[in-house]
Design a protein around this motif. Sequence first.
Motif, PDB file in Angstrom:
ATOM      1  N   GLY A 100       0.827  -1.285   0.153  1.00 22.95           N
ATOM      2  CA  GLY A 100       0.094   0.097  -0.055  1.00 22.95           C
ATOM      3  C   GLY A 100       0.777   1.363  -0.029  1.00 22.95           C
ATOM      4  O   GLY A 100       0.184   2.284  -0.051  1.00 22.95           O
ATOM      5  N   GLU A 144       2.037  -7.528  -0.230  1.00 19.65           N
ATOM      6  CA  GLU A 144       1.129  -7.276  -1.372  1.00 19.65           C
ATOM      7  C   GLU A 144       1.575  -6.507  -2.233  1.00 19.65           C
ATOM      8  O   GLU A 144       2.064  -5.213  -1.681  1.00 19.65           O
ATOM      9  CB  GLU A 144      -0.169  -6.911  -0.741  1.00 19.65           C
ATOM     10  N   LEU A 145       1.669  -6.529  -3.505  1.00 19.53           N
ATOM     11  CA  LEU A 145       2.112  -5.465  -4.412  1.00 19.53           C
ATOM     12  C   LEU A 145       0.880  -5.087  -5.192  1.00 19.53           C
ATOM     13  O   LEU A 145       0.150  -5.653  -5.640  1.00 19.53           O
ATOM     14  CB  LEU A 145       3.311  -6.455  -5.505  1.00 19.53           C
ATOM     15  N   THR A 146       1.172  -3.892  -5.479  1.00 21.13           N
ATOM     16  CA  THR A 146       0.234  -2.964  -6.623  1.00 21.13           C
ATOM     17  C   THR A 146       1.105  -2.978  -8.001  1.00 21.13           C
ATOM     18  O   THR A 146       2.035  -2.457  -8.047  1.00 21.13           O
ATOM     19  CB  THR A 146      -0.243  -1.819  -6.197  1.00 21.13           C
ATOM     20  N   GLU A 179      -4.369  -2.026 -13.419  1.00 15.83           N
ATOM     21  CA  GLU A 179      -3.980  -2.399 -12.092  1.00 15.83           C
ATOM     22  C   GLU A 179      -4.520  -3.302 -11.350  1.00 15.83           C
ATOM     23  O   GLU A 179      -5.688  -3.741 -11.496  1.00 15.83           O
ATOM     24  CB  GLU A 179      -3.832  -0.907 -11.184  1.00 15.83           C
ATOM     25  N   GLN A 180      -3.617  -4.052 -10.618  1.00 18.45           N
ATOM     26  CA  GLN A 180      -4.298  -5.302  -9.977  1.00 18.45           C
ATOM     27  C   GLN A 180      -3.361  -5.290  -8.699  1.00 18.45           C
ATOM     28  O   GLN A 180      -2.001  -4.843  -8.525  1.00 18.45           O
ATOM     29  CB  GLN A 180      -4.192  -6.584 -10.813  1.00 18.45           C
ATOM     30  N   LYS A 181      -3.708  -6.352  -7.860  1.00 20.21           N
ATOM     31  CA  LYS A 181      -3.131  -6.455  -6.444  1.00 20.21           C
ATOM     32  C   LYS A 181      -2.646  -8.035  -6.379  1.00 20.21           C
ATOM     33  O   LYS A 181      -3.619  -8.782  -6.810  1.00 20.21           O
ATOM     34  CB  LYS A 181      -3.735  -6.208  -5.315  1.00 20.21           C
ATOM     35  N   THR A 217      -0.441 -10.823  -4.105  1.00 17.22           N
ATOM     36  CA  THR A 217       0.197 -11.363  -2.872  1.00 17.22           C
ATOM     37  C   THR A 217       1.526 -12.197  -3.209  1.00 17.22           C
ATOM     38  O   THR A 217       1.084 -13.450  -3.684  1.00 17.22           O
ATOM     39  CB  THR A 217      -0.750 -11.760  -1.699  1.00 17.22           C
TER      40      THR A 217
END
Length: 362
Positions: free
Chosen positions: A181, A204-206, A213-215, A217
């Motif tokens: 975040g 967690e990476l954005t 965009e996606q997240k 882990t």
Amino acid sequence: MVTLEKENVRRPHRRALTLGLVAVLVLVLAVVGAVMPVPYVSLRPGPTMNTIGANPETDKPLIEITGAPTHQASGHLNFTTVAYTGGPKRPISLFTALRDWLNDERAVVPQETIFPKDETVEEVEQENTFLMEDSQQTSVAAALIQLGQKPSTVAAVQTVEKGLPADGVLQPGDEILAVAGVAADRTTRVTGALKKYKPGQSVELTVRRAGKEQKVTLALAPSPQDANRAVIGVVLRDRYVFPIDVKISVGDIGGPSAGLMFSLGIYDLLTTGDLTGGKFIAGTGTITADGQVGAIGGIQQKMLGARKAGATVFLVPAGNCDEAVPAAPEGLRLVKAETLDGSIKALQALQSGQGAVPSCSS
């Protein structure tokens, strides 16, 4: 009398035999020299292209800019290259190496100069492709910064290491925008944030891929080099985000040494007037985003290629001046290039006839 006559008969026979043996030996050496591979590479002048003109292979502008007004430029701002013969897959022969060693336009160097022992040919070619792409990015940044614009950056995935957490999750070209975040706009911020984690912990990476965009882990793994250090298994590089779109088309030419000339070409197209004054100017040199010009290899072959193409002025990185001066072909004026700003001012001084023009010989 009989003995003398016999010896007179034998002598021509011995001479003929000796000459025959010498001829055979020369033939054998010639054959061996023609086929015997040697661990050397022969360098020669390569193609030279005008950054403010068209790519001769496609007849399209070598540099295409959209998103900003451009101005037609005259003259030449050519980048130069070095071509080579040889290498691990196609080694040159002893005869070729000796012949090229005697040729003033060529340089015969150890194979490791281009192909390090710990890298495959494919790895070297891939690295050169990356260096060219990186050089193009940096050259755009340098030109825009010279014009008073500062582009933003993003940490982009260059490669994904097999068997590590990112394998199958991240892809080359993905942009990492945040870690847990927290925004990360460059490689150092991503790696700095990951240093807080231990192997086995999740993060967690954005990520932005193809504009979306996606997240994701990932559970971090121990580094293969240091079990106490946590890694996700990617190689990152800073990618610039520009307010304009600049496309540079040079075909399969690789390496970073055209950076200075790309920057000059972009600057010339984005500004009114001409940097060249209609002259045929060529040059070489790496470039950093803040406009520092770096030394390159093959300066002699690049100058020869430029002069043959018609150049009368050549921009030489300051770090190459010592070797450039004694090797410069007749009719080619050497201008020392230390920065992008200094190179622009030198070209303007050449055109106006006013102001100092830095020289390699001074």
